[in-house]
Write an enzyme that holds these catalytic residues in place. Structure first.
Site, PDB file in Angstrom:
ATOM      1  N   HIS A  82      25.376  32.727  -9.673  1.00 47.50           N
ATOM      2  CA  HIS A  82      24.428  32.331 -10.722  1.00 47.50           C
ATOM      3  C   HIS A  82      23.073  32.024 -10.109  1.00 47.50           C
ATOM      4  O   HIS A  82      22.958  31.413  -9.050  1.00 47.50           O
ATOM      5  CB  HIS A  82      24.971  31.201 -11.589  1.00 47.50           C
ATOM      6  CG  HIS A  82      24.984  29.833 -10.999  1.00 47.50           C
ATOM      7  ND1 HIS A  82      23.897  28.990 -11.038  1.00 47.50           N
ATOM      8  CD2 HIS A  82      25.971  29.127 -10.389  1.00 47.50           C
ATOM      9  CE1 HIS A  82      24.212  27.830 -10.485  1.00 47.50           C
ATOM     10  NE2 HIS A  82      25.457  27.881 -10.066  1.00 47.50           N
ATOM     11  N   ASP A 124      22.872  24.899  -4.913  1.00 50.61           N
ATOM     12  CA  ASP A 124      23.535  25.266  -6.173  1.00 50.61           C
ATOM     13  C   ASP A 124      22.540  25.890  -7.135  1.00 50.61           C
ATOM     14  O   ASP A 124      21.906  25.193  -7.908  1.00 50.61           O
ATOM     15  CB  ASP A 124      24.155  24.007  -6.794  1.00 50.61           C
ATOM     16  CG  ASP A 124      24.908  24.306  -8.069  1.00 50.61           C
ATOM     17  OD1 ASP A 124      25.256  25.482  -8.306  1.00 50.61           O
ATOM     18  OD2 ASP A 124      25.146  23.366  -8.852  1.00 50.61           O
ATOM     19  N   GLU A 176      24.178  29.699 -16.174  1.00 47.96           N
ATOM     20  CA  GLU A 176      25.503  29.206 -15.785  1.00 47.96           C
ATOM     21  C   GLU A 176      25.611  27.709 -15.979  1.00 47.96           C
ATOM     22  O   GLU A 176      26.657  27.196 -16.399  1.00 47.96           O
ATOM     23  CB  GLU A 176      25.779  29.560 -14.317  1.00 47.96           C
ATOM     24  CG  GLU A 176      27.194  29.222 -13.838  1.00 47.96           C
ATOM     25  CD  GLU A 176      27.330  27.837 -13.192  1.00 47.96           C
ATOM     26  OE1 GLU A 176      28.450  27.476 -12.785  1.00 47.96           O
ATOM     27  OE2 GLU A 176      26.312  27.118 -13.111  1.00 47.96           O
ATOM     28  N   GLU A 177      24.528  27.009 -15.682  1.00 44.53           N
ATOM     29  CA  GLU A 177      24.572  25.549 -15.715  1.00 44.53           C
ATOM     30  C   GLU A 177      24.734  24.983 -17.124  1.00 44.53           C
ATOM     31  O   GLU A 177      25.058  23.809 -17.285  1.00 44.53           O
ATOM     32  CB  GLU A 177      23.307  24.965 -15.063  1.00 44.53           C
ATOM     33  CG  GLU A 177      23.161  25.272 -13.578  1.00 44.53           C
ATOM     34  CD  GLU A 177      24.171  24.553 -12.689  1.00 44.53           C
ATOM     35  OE1 GLU A 177      25.060  23.876 -13.237  1.00 44.53           O
ATOM     36  OE2 GLU A 177      24.054  24.672 -11.462  1.00 44.53           O
ATOM     37  N   ASP A 228      29.452  30.668  -5.334  1.00 46.11           N
ATOM     38  CA  ASP A 228      28.724  29.568  -5.961  1.00 46.11           C
ATOM     39  C   ASP A 228      28.749  28.370  -5.014  1.00 46.11           C
ATOM     40  O   ASP A 228      29.770  27.720  -4.851  1.00 46.11           O
ATOM     41  CB  ASP A 228      29.397  29.202  -7.288  1.00 46.11           C
ATOM     42  CG  ASP A 228      28.570  28.234  -8.124  1.00 46.11           C
ATOM     43  OD1 ASP A 228      27.586  27.709  -7.609  1.00 46.11           O
ATOM     44  OD2 ASP A 228      28.934  28.019  -9.295  1.00 46.11           O
ATOM     45  N   HIS A 287      23.247  18.777  -8.194  1.00 45.69           N
ATOM     46  CA  HIS A 287      22.592  18.610  -9.496  1.00 45.69           C
ATOM     47  C   HIS A 287      21.511  17.530  -9.469  1.00 45.69           C
ATOM     48  O   HIS A 287      21.294  16.840 -10.461  1.00 45.69           O
ATOM     49  CB  HIS A 287      23.619  18.316 -10.598  1.00 45.69           C
ATOM     50  CG  HIS A 287      24.371  19.526 -11.045  1.00 45.69           C
ATOM     51  ND1 HIS A 287      25.224  19.520 -12.124  1.00 45.69           N
ATOM     52  CD2 HIS A 287      24.398  20.798 -10.566  1.00 45.69           C
ATOM     53  CE1 HIS A 287      25.742  20.723 -12.298  1.00 45.69           C
ATOM     54  NE2 HIS A 287      25.255  21.517 -11.357  1.00 45.69           N
TER      55      HIS A 287
END
Length: 501
Positions: free
Chosen positions: A262, A274, A308-309, A337, A437
């Protein structure tokens, strides 16, 4: 990045032994980092994020597309509409009467905006105290809610368990409630502050609580009328984003390997691990496959997924809009990922479902993909650990369609165990990626040893599947029946990095 290696596969796999040394030597950490630096610069110029629906994502897609075109690939974009979501102000939840009390809370993704003060009304079937094993089905049926007052605002209190957060909230809204609080279930591993996704925009505020706070609020409501104040402010609107797809000119169009990562970050940060790390690794592998003249027998389709998130939206759109004939040509899906986590573990997706009791196994062929990775790392004297197919990344829509899948992962917010530290090094009791994140997921949030090892593993598996004349199964065939081998889409508690139930 590694020396010569030809890996023998499991006796049950018919995939050929392929010497991948030349490609692995060409896919270097420096090459991967060149792309990571470009993604960091893009984020720097666009408010510190590369989230889907923002200029930072659009610039990331343009960069990837340009690099792939220079390498000679046939590049297309697949635009799709999605529900963009952004929290403007953090949620607030406080008890007003009988005692003033502030609660730690969080907005559910796709909550509505609002400021509601009203009496708490629990669902009729909360499980308090919690049982040792998950057992709550609170809010899964419309009849679990007493109809709300027609004259005064009221707030539904419901417990996690069994069905999706969306269904619980929708049932509460249908019963007339003006806001919804969902608290964690209370079983081991299900006690902390709860947050997740509702899958699509709802009309009222929906916020989370820990089990202890939810149980305390329930107890207060049973002692007498209890009024709370709930406030959320979000942006929720339809925007357009895109998947970037590039495929080799050579290779059988009837046997396609989809290699995915992603491309988007979360809004909170630039997403350089990420999933800049997965993006940069498969991008560099694609470039070096072209430069080293890898001649694939199967067509390789590199996919850079959008959104994707927000719940695997790009890969879901790809699979949902593909014809049955197109899906039938897909030999395998490889997913990468997070490959550069600072306190990393070498995780391999658990194709045979042996990682833990009750683990989901992938469709037939997934176990053989797992073996490609584990045999490779074993030959390098690098231990691995299986990680479950839990719905947290873009393999989800593929295995739901019955397509064999596998890949690598270096870890997210989970803490490294003492056993893992003894095997893989690093620090026990510290998150595998402490910046998961967050705004600190920058170019400094990468472990170059992890990129080297997992980058080699990725290149090896991609080339092995691209060049093999054999198949996954005992008779050398490649394809499994789709419908009979599909993993149910509701088998998972997560979609992407967020909980759905």
């Amino acid at each position: 990045m590694a020396g010569s290696l030809t890996v023998p596969l499991s006796a049950t796999a018919a995939v050929d032994e392929i010497n991948t040394q030349k490609l692995r030597n060409a896919v270097t950490v420096n090459g991967i980092l060149q792309h990571e630096r470009a993604l960091q610069r893009i984020a720097n110029r666009n408010g510190g994020t590369r989230a889907a629906g923002t200029p930072g994502y659009d610039a990331s897609a343009a960069y990837v597309k340009g690099e792939l075109k220079k390498a000679g690939y046939l590049v297309t974009e697949q635009p799709f509409e999605f529900e963009y979501y952004e929290e403007v102000i953090p949620a607030a939840l406080s008890q007003v009467t009988p005692t003033a009390l502030d609660y730690e809370t969080a907005t559910f993704t796709y909550s509505g905006s609002g400021d509601v003060t009203g009496q708490v009304v629990p669902a009729t079937n909360l499980v308090i105290p919690a049982t040792p094993e998950p057992s709550s089905a609170a809010g899964c049926l419309a009849t679990d809610f007493v109809p709300a007052s027609a004259t005064a605002p009221q707030v539904a209190l419901v417990q996690r368990g069994t069905c999706t957060f969306a269904l619980k909230a929708e049932n509460a809204i249908a019963a007339g409630y003006d806001a919804v609080i969902i608290f964690n279930e209370g079983n081991p591993g299900r006690t902390e502050l709860l947050t997740g996704t509702l899958g699509g925009t709802l009309s009222v505020p929906v916020v989370g609580l820990s089990y202890d706070d939810g149980a305390a609020l329930f107890a207060a409501s049973q002692a007498g009328p209890t009024v709370v104040s709930v406030s959320t402010e979000v942006i929720a609107e339809t925007r357009t984003t895109t998947n970037v797809l590039a495929e080799t000119k050579k290779g059988s169009a009837d046997k396609v390997i989809v290699v995915g990562a992603h491309l988007d970050s979360v809004l909170e940060g630039p997403g350089i691990n990420d999933n800049g790390s997965g993006t940069a690794t498969i991008l560099e592998t694609a470039i070096q496959m072209s430069k080293t003249n890898v001649n694939p027998r199967q067509k390789v389709r590199f996919a850079f997924w959008g959104a994707e998130e927000l719940g695997l939206l790009g890969s879901e759109n790809y699979v949902a809009t593909a014809s049955d004939d197109t899906l039938a040509t897909i030999y395998a899906n490889l997913n990468f990922d997070m490959l550069g986590s600072p306190n990393y573990v070498r995780f391999v997706y658990d194709g045979d479902g042996s990682a833990a009791e009750g683990a989901v196994s992938g469709p037939p062929g997934s176990a053989q993909i797992e073996t490609i990775f584990t045999n490779y790392f074993a030959a390098q004297n690098l231990p691995t650990e299986p990680t479950a197919f839990d719905g947290r990344s873009d393999y989800g829509p593929f295995i739901a369609a019955g397509i064999p899948a596998g890949g690598l992962f270096s870890g997210a917010e989970e803490l490294k165990t003492p056993e893992q530290a003894a095997i893989f090094g690093g620090t026990a009791g510290v998150a595998l990626d402490a910046c998961y994140h967050q705004a600190c997921d920058t170019i400094t949030n990468l472990n170059t040893q992890a990129l080297s090892e997992l980058g080699d593993g990725a290149a090896h598996a991609i080339m092995t599947l691209a060049r093999s004349q054999g198949g996954f199964f005992e008779d050398g065939s490649r394809m499994a029946g789709r419908e009979s081998s599909a993993v149910p889409a509701d088998a998972f508690e997560s979609k992407g990095g967020v909980l759905v139930r």
